[in-house]
Design a protein around this motif. Structure first.
Motif, PDB file in Angstrom:
ATOM      1  N   ALA A 324      34.293 -42.715  50.548  1.00  0.00           N
ATOM      2  CA  ALA A 324      32.926 -42.209  50.695  1.00  0.00           C
ATOM      3  C   ALA A 324      32.260 -42.053  49.334  1.00  0.00           C
ATOM      4  O   ALA A 324      31.072 -42.368  49.160  1.00  0.00           O
ATOM      5  N   TRP A 325      33.006 -41.581  48.365  1.00  0.00           N
ATOM      6  CA  TRP A 325      32.439 -41.379  47.026  1.00  0.00           C
ATOM      7  C   TRP A 325      32.060 -42.716  46.382  1.00  0.00           C
ATOM      8  O   TRP A 325      31.024 -42.828  45.725  1.00  0.00           O
ATOM      9  N   LYS A 326      32.878 -43.730  46.607  1.00  0.00           N
ATOM     10  CA  LYS A 326      32.550 -45.063  46.087  1.00  0.00           C
ATOM     11  C   LYS A 326      31.287 -45.607  46.760  1.00  0.00           C
ATOM     12  O   LYS A 326      30.446 -46.237  46.107  1.00  0.00           O
ATOM     13  N   ALA A 327      31.172 -45.359  48.061  1.00  0.00           N
ATOM     14  CA  ALA A 327      29.966 -45.794  48.773  1.00  0.00           C
ATOM     15  C   ALA A 327      28.736 -45.073  48.242  1.00  0.00           C
ATOM     16  O   ALA A 327      27.665 -45.669  48.084  1.00  0.00           O
ATOM     17  N   LEU A 328      28.877 -43.786  47.950  1.00  0.00           N
ATOM     18  CA  LEU A 328      27.770 -43.012  47.392  1.00  0.00           C
ATOM     19  C   LEU A 328      27.308 -43.608  46.067  1.00  0.00           C
ATOM     20  O   LEU A 328      26.102 -43.784  45.834  1.00  0.00           O
ATOM     21  N   GLU A 329      28.263 -43.898  45.192  1.00  0.00           N
ATOM     22  CA  GLU A 329      27.916 -44.471  43.891  1.00  0.00           C
ATOM     23  C   GLU A 329      27.156 -45.791  44.046  1.00  0.00           C
ATOM     24  O   GLU A 329      26.187 -46.055  43.335  1.00  0.00           O
ATOM     25  N   LEU A 330      27.597 -46.589  45.001  1.00  0.00           N
ATOM     26  CA  LEU A 330      27.014 -47.924  45.170  1.00  0.00           C
ATOM     27  C   LEU A 330      25.620 -47.864  45.782  1.00  0.00           C
ATOM     28  O   LEU A 330      24.718 -48.621  45.405  1.00  0.00           O
ATOM     29  N   VAL A 331      25.415 -46.955  46.724  1.00  0.00           N
ATOM     30  CA  VAL A 331      24.178 -46.960  47.505  1.00  0.00           C
ATOM     31  C   VAL A 331      23.036 -46.208  46.822  1.00  0.00           C
ATOM     32  O   VAL A 331      21.867 -46.377  47.195  1.00  0.00           O
ATOM     33  N   LEU A 332      23.329 -45.397  45.828  1.00  0.00           N
ATOM     34  CA  LEU A 332      22.297 -44.577  45.176  1.00  0.00           C
ATOM     35  C   LEU A 332      21.065 -45.368  44.737  1.00  0.00           C
ATOM     36  O   LEU A 332      19.934 -44.950  45.003  1.00  0.00           O
ATOM     37  N   PRO A 333      21.221 -46.522  44.069  1.00  0.00           N
ATOM     38  CA  PRO A 333      20.015 -47.235  43.615  1.00  0.00           C
ATOM     39  C   PRO A 333      19.152 -47.784  44.743  1.00  0.00           C
ATOM     40  O   PRO A 333      18.000 -48.149  44.512  1.00  0.00           O
ATOM     41  N   PHE A 334      19.690 -47.835  45.969  1.00  0.00           N
ATOM     42  CA  PHE A 334      18.941 -48.419  47.083  1.00  0.00           C
ATOM     43  C   PHE A 334      18.068 -47.398  47.814  1.00  0.00           C
ATOM     44  O   PHE A 334      17.238 -47.768  48.631  1.00  0.00           O
ATOM     45  N   ILE A 335      18.261 -46.113  47.527  1.00  0.00           N
ATOM     46  CA  ILE A 335      17.554 -45.080  48.286  1.00  0.00           C
ATOM     47  C   ILE A 335      16.150 -44.884  47.733  1.00  0.00           C
ATOM     48  O   ILE A 335      15.954 -44.682  46.540  1.00  0.00           O
ATOM     49  N   PRO A 405      25.769 -38.947  35.520  1.00  0.00           N
ATOM     50  CA  PRO A 405      25.942 -40.383  35.804  1.00  0.00           C
ATOM     51  C   PRO A 405      25.322 -40.815  37.135  1.00  0.00           C
ATOM     52  O   PRO A 405      24.821 -41.938  37.249  1.00  0.00           O
ATOM     53  N   TYR A 406      25.346 -39.934  38.122  1.00  0.00           N
ATOM     54  CA  TYR A 406      24.815 -40.283  39.443  1.00  0.00           C
ATOM     55  C   TYR A 406      23.284 -40.211  39.452  1.00  0.00           C
ATOM     56  O   TYR A 406      22.622 -41.041  40.088  1.00  0.00           O
ATOM     57  N   ILE A 407      22.750 -39.257  38.747  1.00  0.00           N
ATOM     58  CA  ILE A 407      21.298 -39.175  38.623  1.00  0.00           C
ATOM     59  C   ILE A 407      20.763 -40.404  37.896  1.00  0.00           C
ATOM     60  O   ILE A 407      19.703 -40.934  38.239  1.00  0.00           O
ATOM     61  N   MET A 408      21.503 -40.876  36.914  1.00  0.00           N
ATOM     62  CA  MET A 408      21.072 -42.068  36.174  1.00  0.00           C
ATOM     63  C   MET A 408      21.070 -43.307  37.060  1.00  0.00           C
ATOM     64  O   MET A 408      20.294 -44.242  36.837  1.00  0.00           O
ATOM     65  N   ARG A 409      21.918 -43.339  38.088  1.00  0.00           N
ATOM     66  CA  ARG A 409      21.963 -44.494  38.989  1.00  0.00           C
ATOM     67  C   ARG A 409      20.835 -44.459  40.012  1.00  0.00           C
ATOM     68  O   ARG A 409      20.423 -45.497  40.522  1.00  0.00           O
ATOM     69  N   ALA A 410      20.348 -43.269  40.335  1.00  0.00           N
ATOM     70  CA  ALA A 410      19.250 -43.150  41.292  1.00  0.00           C
ATOM     71  C   ALA A 410      17.961 -43.666  40.661  1.00  0.00           C
ATOM     72  O   ALA A 410      17.855 -43.799  39.431  1.00  0.00           O
ATOM     73  N   GLN A 415      15.454 -40.058  42.159  1.00  0.00           N
ATOM     74  CA  GLN A 415      16.081 -39.572  40.931  1.00  0.00           C
ATOM     75  C   GLN A 415      15.541 -38.193  40.580  1.00  0.00           C
ATOM     76  O   GLN A 415      16.303 -37.279  40.235  1.00  0.00           O
ATOM     77  N   TYR A 416      14.232 -38.033  40.685  1.00  0.00           N
ATOM     78  CA  TYR A 416      13.621 -36.732  40.391  1.00  0.00           C
ATOM     79  C   TYR A 416      14.093 -35.674  41.390  1.00  0.00           C
ATOM     80  O   TYR A 416      14.371 -34.536  41.012  1.00  0.00           O
ATOM     81  N   LEU A 417      14.204 -36.036  42.661  1.00  0.00           N
ATOM     82  CA  LEU A 417      14.606 -35.066  43.673  1.00  0.00           C
ATOM     83  C   LEU A 417      16.049 -34.599  43.461  1.00  0.00           C
ATOM     84  O   LEU A 417      16.374 -33.432  43.699  1.00  0.00           O
ATOM     85  N   LEU A 418      16.920 -35.497  43.011  1.00  0.00           N
ATOM     86  CA  LEU A 418      18.287 -35.080  42.672  1.00  0.00           C
ATOM     87  C   LEU A 418      18.274 -34.167  41.454  1.00  0.00           C
ATOM     88  O   LEU A 418      19.044 -33.195  41.381  1.00  0.00           O
TER      89      LEU A 418
END
Length: 598
Positions: A324-335, A405-410, A415-418
């Motif tokens: 699940a964590w790997k999926a989260l990392e991958l999908v962040l830029p698509f949201i 690191p995750y905010i940078m991927r959004a 990105q602002y909402l995170l």
């Protein structure tokens, strides 16, 4: 290369295509005056808000804003590329898509590739029929039939997924298909035969339940096999990569989901094809699976071309959490926009197959309703990794470091909402976190230390060449839009949202509150307040009032009620989130979300 398709051809094609026929073949339409209506295929709804205009040849959804022509519909609904959509429509109306002139050598190479792939599709189809026949007739198929019955699969579901059986033995395909040298070589190319030496081959799949894997057009491109005996290894075996099969671009069950005309509005991503089939057996038709690989960027793009909401379903053990964590990392830029992602974690030791058998379809859907939004899963997981509570400066420092690191991927607003969510946890202003991370989101107000985004443009200095971000319609803005033409509904809305609007700092919600206050005074005062309201929000109202709405109260009233309830949910959830500072408080948040759904 074939080059681009001329614009004038596309215009001619759209003029000849009947949009009603194209959509009705996929989404049943009902005549409604001069137009046609249906429940929108792009989001979940109970009252039809999806309109098709046969005169102007476009569709529009008043619920989610989906809009376009026949080509865009095939791209969004069927998951086709633009070129594929043009080719499908051209074939339907008997037109030939013009191509850039190729040299004789280029034509020869292209034709050879097309014929080779076409032959491989034919071979895969023949193999699927062979395995299907073996399940019905082979003397060793009783064990396979018993296994499928034990798993609760009906003949109808087995037929829908064209499930078959690979008999035991090292050589059944070649004699079963009466394969000559050329067909044998094609079976090797597809990975269905393994070449041991120059003159010796053997079947890759032996004594297994067979699951044909289809592409978006319904063509069989590969196979997955599951053992009948738990002692045999590997438990699951997939075809290797081939000219027509690429694991990173393929999702099992996607074609079957499209054919089911499921109207749930989201897709559940599971880990195995047996999970997809078992869920379908219980009426959960919107599940797809990756094929022995973690989800890829290509998978994300394909999925978001179909729906705006993804539900990742994983086992509740450590491996499931890691996946699940790997999926989260991958999908962040698509949201962004209407897109969202949720995570459903099953009880340890359970999978979707076993869970739906225990709970039934409704029980499984109840679990889906309580799934964690990505932002909650993200923050909850980060808080568990801290060595000290966020009640202390050290804990807050750790949280910022882990989150960065995750905010940078959004991207964009998400990105602002995170950042905003993180700011609430560490009790710092967003602009301070932006500076710490070297970000310039452009969403922080100047009065709070923010900066204007590079691509932001003042309305007074706008010109045709300016790059501006298109405004978005939030739930609050839609309610403003409705109240401007239905002020008599303001009292009802004030009862539902009044206190919540008072407590929020959301700018769109504050605008809605200001409009409600205009309607809560006597007529003379109301005229003055409305004039002040219109003047203050003039730039936003120009965009808001341009948005289309249903023509009748019969359609508008349920839309208004639904949006009011959804906004109340959002505001209550946001209010509680602002109070969340400790990891255990997230349990309270999850309990609140569960109760709210009930």
């Amino acid at each position: 290369m074939q080059g681009t398709i001329p614009r004038d051809f596309i215009d001619q094609l759209l003029a000849r295509v009947n949009l009603v026929d194209v959509i009705n073949a996929r989404v049943p339409l009902k005549k409604a005056g001069a137009t046609y209506k249906a429940c929108c295929p792009f989001h979940q709804e109970k009252t039809p808000s999806f309109n098709v205009n046969p005169t102007k040849q476009f569709y529009h959804c008043f619920g989610c804003g989906a809009h376009g022509d026949a080509i865009s519909f095939l791209v969004e609904h069927d998951g086709l590329s633009f070129v594929e959509a043009v080719e499908v429509l051209a074939q339907q109306v008997g037109m030939t898509v013009p191509r850039q002139k190729l040299s004789k050598q280029q034509q020869k190479v292209q034709q050879q590739r097309i014929e080779r792939e076409r032959d491989l599709y034919d071979v895969s189809h023949a193999v699927a029929k062979f395995y299907r026949q073996q399940l019905r007739e082979h003397s060793s198929s009783d064990e396979a039939k018993a296994y499928l019955r034990q798993r609760g699969l009906t003949p109808e579901v087995a037929k829908r997924f064209i499930i078959g059986f690979a008999p035991p033995g090292w050589s059944t395909l070649v004699p079963g298909l009466s394969a000559d040298v050329r067909l044998t070589q094609q079976l090797i190319e597809l990975g269905l035969l393994v070449e041991k030496s120059e003159d010796k081959v053997y079947d890759r799949f032996r004594h297994r339940i067979m699951f044909p894997i289809r592409n978006g057009k319904g063509q069989v491109i590969a196979f997955g096999g599951r053992v009948l005996s738990e002692e045999d290894k590997p438990k699951y075996l997939n075809s290797p990569e081939s000219p027509i099969f690429h694991k990173s671009d393929t999702l099992y069950g996607l074609y079957e989901w499209r054919k089911s005309r499921d109207a749930s509005g989201y897709l559940i991503v599971v880990e195995g094809y047996m999970d997809v089939v078992a869920l379908a057996q219980f009426g959960v038709d919107n599940a797809v699976a990756t094929l022995g690989t973690a989800i890829t960027e290509s998978h994300c793009q394909i999925l978001f071309n179909q729906v705006d909401t993804l539900m990742f379903c994983f086992d509740g053990d450590r491996a499931g959490l890691n996946a699940a964590w790997k999926a989260l990392e991958l999908v962040l830029p698509f949201i962004g926009g209407q897109r969202s992602v949720k995570f459903l974690f099953l009880a340890e030791g359970e999978d979707p197959d076993s869970t739906v058998r225990q709970l039934g379809a409704q029980g499984f859907f109840d679990l889906v309703e309580d799934a964690l939004p990505l932002s909650d899963f993200w923050m909850q997981s980060l808080l568990t990794k801290l060595s000290v509570s966020t009640a202390h400066p050290e804990g807050r420092q750790q949280l910022v470091t882990l989150a960065q690191p995750y905010i940078m991927r959004a991207t964009a607003l998400y990105q602002y909402l995170l950042l905003e969510l993180l700011a609430q946890q560490v009790d710092l202003p967003v602009w301070r976190l932006e500076r710490q991370m070297g970000l310039k989101t452009g969403y922080t107000p100047l009065s709070q230390g923010g900066r204007v985004a590079k691509n932001s443009v003042s309305p007074r200095h706008h010109n045709a060449s300016s790059s501006v971000v298109k405004p978005s319609m939030s739930l609050a803005k839609y309610l403003v839009r409705i109240l401007l033409i239905k002020p008599q509904w303001a009292g009802q809305l004030a009862l539902v949202l009044g206190n919540l609007l008072q407590a929020t700092k959301n700018q769109d919600a504050r605008m809605l509150l200001a409009l409600l206050k205009c309607y809560q005074v006597t007529p003379p005062q109301q005229t003055q307040l409305l004039a002040e309201f219109t003047d203050y929000y003039a730039s936003q109202l120009q965009y808001i009032e341009a948005q289309p709405l249903p023509d009748t109260d019969e359609e508008l009233s349920p839309m208004f009620e639904n949006m009011a309830i959804r906004l109340a949910d959002e505001l209550e959830k946001a209010l509680l989130k602002r109070q969340v500072h400790q990891g255990d408080a997230l349990d309270d948040l999850q309990e609140f979300l569960t109760e709210r759904k009930k």
